[in-house]
Write an enzyme that holds these catalytic residues in place. Structure first.
Site, PDB file in Angstrom:
ATOM      1  N   CYS A   1      -6.620  -4.418   3.915  1.00 52.81           N
ATOM      2  CA  CYS A   1      -8.030  -4.066   3.686  1.00 52.81           C
ATOM      3  C   CYS A   1      -8.897  -5.333   3.603  1.00 52.81           C
ATOM      4  O   CYS A   1      -9.918  -5.436   4.303  1.00 52.81           O
ATOM      5  CB  CYS A   1      -8.176  -3.211   2.443  1.00 52.81           C
TER       6      CYS A   1
HETATM    7  N1  LIG Z   1      -4.629   1.536  -1.082  1.00 47.65           N
HETATM    8  C1  LIG Z   1      -5.295   0.825  -0.203  1.00 47.65           C
HETATM    9  O1  LIG Z   1      -6.525   0.636  -0.316  1.00 47.65           O
HETATM   10  C2  LIG Z   1      -4.555   0.228   0.981  1.00 47.65           C
HETATM   11  C3  LIG Z   1      -5.322  -0.408   1.972  1.00 47.65           C
HETATM   12  C4  LIG Z   1      -4.665  -0.974   3.072  1.00 47.65           C
HETATM   13  C5  LIG Z   1      -3.282  -0.899   3.157  1.00 47.65           C
HETATM   14  N2  LIG Z   1      -2.583  -0.303   2.173  1.00 47.65           N
HETATM   15  C6  LIG Z   1      -1.114  -0.259   2.303  1.00 47.65           C
HETATM   16  O2  LIG Z   1      -0.745   1.069   2.667  1.00 47.65           O
HETATM   17  C7  LIG Z   1       0.533   1.379   2.091  1.00 47.65           C
HETATM   18  C8  LIG Z   1       0.379   2.644   1.242  1.00 47.65           C
HETATM   19  O3  LIG Z   1      -0.582   2.370   0.226  1.00 47.65           O
HETATM   20  P1  LIG Z   1      -1.012   3.450  -0.848  1.00 47.65           P
HETATM   21  O4  LIG Z   1      -2.109   2.837  -1.621  1.00 47.65           O
HETATM   22  O5  LIG Z   1      -1.195   4.760  -0.204  1.00 47.65           O
HETATM   23  O6  LIG Z   1       0.329   3.482  -1.761  1.00 47.65           O
HETATM   24  P2  LIG Z   1       0.773   4.525  -2.858  1.00 47.65           P
HETATM   25  O7  LIG Z   1      -0.419   5.285  -3.337  1.00 47.65           O
HETATM   26  O8  LIG Z   1       1.583   3.772  -3.844  1.00 47.65           O
HETATM   27  O9  LIG Z   1       1.745   5.531  -2.037  1.00 47.65           O
HETATM   28  C9  LIG Z   1       2.984   5.126  -1.505  1.00 47.65           C
HETATM   29  C10 LIG Z   1       3.660   6.325  -0.812  1.00 47.65           C
HETATM   30  O10 LIG Z   1       4.905   5.903  -0.261  1.00 47.65           O
HETATM   31  C11 LIG Z   1       5.978   6.780  -0.702  1.00 47.65           C
HETATM   32  N3  LIG Z   1       7.141   5.915  -0.842  1.00 47.65           N
HETATM   33  C12 LIG Z   1       7.346   4.955  -1.797  1.00 47.65           C
HETATM   34  N4  LIG Z   1       8.522   4.317  -1.577  1.00 47.65           N
HETATM   35  C13 LIG Z   1       9.063   4.901  -0.453  1.00 47.65           C
HETATM   36  C14 LIG Z   1      10.276   4.688   0.259  1.00 47.65           C
HETATM   37  N5  LIG Z   1      11.157   3.745  -0.104  1.00 47.65           N
HETATM   38  N6  LIG Z   1      10.511   5.467   1.343  1.00 47.65           N
HETATM   39  C15 LIG Z   1       9.655   6.423   1.736  1.00 47.65           C
HETATM   40  N7  LIG Z   1       8.487   6.683   1.078  1.00 47.65           N
HETATM   41  C16 LIG Z   1       8.204   5.915   0.004  1.00 47.65           C
HETATM   42  C17 LIG Z   1       5.457   7.412  -1.977  1.00 47.65           C
HETATM   43  O11 LIG Z   1       5.916   8.746  -2.143  1.00 47.65           O
HETATM   44  P3  LIG Z   1       7.306   9.153  -2.777  1.00 47.65           P
HETATM   45  O12 LIG Z   1       7.623   8.156  -3.840  1.00 47.65           O
HETATM   46  O13 LIG Z   1       7.087  10.548  -3.305  1.00 47.65           O
HETATM   47  O14 LIG Z   1       8.270   9.164  -1.646  1.00 47.65           O
HETATM   48  C18 LIG Z   1       3.951   7.492  -1.739  1.00 47.65           C
HETATM   49  O15 LIG Z   1       3.642   8.683  -1.016  1.00 47.65           O
HETATM   50  C19 LIG Z   1       0.958   0.169   1.250  1.00 47.65           C
HETATM   51  O16 LIG Z   1       1.838  -0.624   1.993  1.00 47.65           O
HETATM   52  C20 LIG Z   1      -0.362  -0.570   1.022  1.00 47.65           C
HETATM   53  O17 LIG Z   1      -0.198  -1.964   0.856  1.00 47.65           O
HETATM   54  C21 LIG Z   1      -3.178   0.288   1.094  1.00 47.65           C
END
Ligand SMILES: NC(=O)c1ccc[n+]([C@@H]2O[C@H](COP(=O)([O-])OP(=O)(O)OC[C@H]3O[C@@H](n4cnc5c(N)ncnc54)[C@H](OP(=O)(O)O)[C@@H]3O)[C@@H](O)[C@H]2O)c1
EC number: 1.2.1.38
Length: 355
Positions: free
Chosen positions: A152
């Site tokens: 981001c």
């Molecule tokens: N938040 C932001 O603003 C943003 C912006 C740009 C990029 N990102 C990136 O996008 C990605 C997701 O971010 P987020 O904010 O959505 O994270 P989040 O809210 O922590 O969600 C992570 C998701 O991944 C799943 N997960 C966790 N460990 C896993 C594994 N080993 N295998 C399969 N599924 C798994 C979790 O569900 P379960 O545990 O139920 O499986 C959950 O649905 C991250 O890498 C983050 O750095 C985020």
């Protein structure tokens, strides 16, 4: 109609993908995974989806890969290190992969290992990955099988710097003095949905703080993006400092530079307007008008203001976006549109939410 899967559907970027793809006329979400919520309807966890999607979370265990291979595109909205375990088998099966984490952003394995504290599972495949910033890599994305969706902060930094670095016949080092300072602020959803002390309501509300002052993993990504724009190494130093602000969504980056005499001779307002004249999702504000984060809330738009002060030899570029949309899920859908030859703004061209 293409078939899409979202791995990691319970997170904040996952729910944004469900929201955006449910409204996309060319996409059917056929698989949504979660390990913790398998068997639960997504609209039970997120009532905002009631009447929009009746999909149920799946954890297919050993069968996950075989099921993902039946889709046309797989979005990984998971922590770093998950997508790279499955990307090789998926791309070999002809499935397009868009990773919202960092597994396919940094081309330097040394940087990846240093900042993400793990070795890369598929270094050869990494070389084929396209950095998913359509305003920079549109042509490469059109033929990409594997996309590393940008972070981001880097999205704001690279698009905020692009007209300066690339637009002036790649003469940026002659136009600005040797340091760029990026002072950036993010809402708390940037840290994801998992519980942590620092993100407790009482800790993060009515509070404002810098973090990763000693170094943030998005710095090498910004440096890589700038070097790509320039087609060579950029010798100017970049100081990047992120902050957490008490809002749910939104990101504002202020980028500061000192102009050389040659740089001060350029009309930067005009240069930015020219650079982004044909971009749907990048809006250059009129001179003297500064964007706020709510002007982009829940939308894929990124707004930029340019302030030039030749008395002080200063140029300040202010960039706002929604970290979950242009900073993550919206950009992923924009990339998908380019990869599948759809209109780039399909499913994304709606107004931000105000207030
Ligand atoms: N938040 C932001 O603003 C943003 C912006 C740009 C990029 N990102 C990136 O996008 C990605 C997701 O971010 P987020 O904010 O959505 O994270 P989040 O809210 O922590 O969600 C992570 C998701 O991944 C799943 N997960 C966790 N460990 C896993 C594994 N080993 N295998 C399969 N599924 C798994 C979790 O569900 P379960 O545990 O139920 O499986 C959950 O649905 C991250 O890498 C983050 O750095 C985020």
């Amino acid at each position: 109609m293409i078939s899409a899967a979202i791995v990691g559907g319970t997170g904040y970027t996952g729910i944004e993908l469900i929201r955006l793809l449910s409204a996309h006329p060319e996409v059917s979400i056929d698989l949504l995974t979660s390990r913790s919520e398998a068997g639960t309807r997504a609209d039970e966890i997120f009532p905002s989806l009631r009447g929009i999607s009746d999909i149920v979370f799946s954890d297919l265990g050993d069968d996950t890969l075989a099921t993902l291979q039946k889709c046309d595109v797989v979005f990984f909205a998971t922590p770093h290190g998950v997508a790279m375990q499955q990307a090789e088998a998926l791309t070999q099966a002809g499935v397009k992969v868009i990773d919202l984490a960092a597994d396919f952003r940094l081309q330097s394995l040394t940087d990846f290992e240093k900042w993400y504290k793990q070795s890369h599972a598929c270094p050869e495949l990494l070389k084929t990955a396209v950095y998913g910033l359509p305003e920079v890599n549109r042509d490469k994305l059109a033929n990409a099988l594997l996309v590393g969706n940008p972070g981001c902060y880097p999205t704001t930094a690279i698009l905020g710097l692009k007209p300066i670095i690339e637009g002036q016949n790649k003469q940026a080092e002659r136009l600005i003095e040797s340091r760029i300072v990026i002072d950036a602020k993010s809402g708390v959803s940037g840290a994801g949905r998992q519980a942590s002390l620092a993100l407790n309501y009482a800790e993060s509300t009515d509070n404002f703080k810098a973090y990763s002052v000693e170094g943030h993993r998005h710095l090498p990504e910004i440096e890589q993006g700038v070097a790509q724009l320039l087609d060579s190494q950029f010798t100017h130093r970049i100081r990047f400092l992120p902050h957490l602000v008490p809002m749910i969504r939104g990101m504002l980056s202020s980028i500061h530079m000192e102009l050389t005499d040659a740089g001060a001779a350029i009309d930067w307002q005009q240069a930015f307007e020219n650079a982004y004249a044909s971009e749907t999702f990048v809006d250059v504000m009129p001179k003297g008008v500064y964007p706020d984060t709510r002007s982009v809330r829940a939308s894929n738009r990124l707004r930029i203001a340019v302030h030039q002060d030749n008395d002080r030899d200063e140029l300040t570029v202010i960039v706002v976006q929604d970290n979950l949309v242009k900073g993550a899920a919206g950009q992923a859908v924009q990339n998908m549109n380019v990869m599948f030859g759809f209109d780039e703004s399909m499913g994304l061209n709606f107004a931000p939410i105000v207030p």
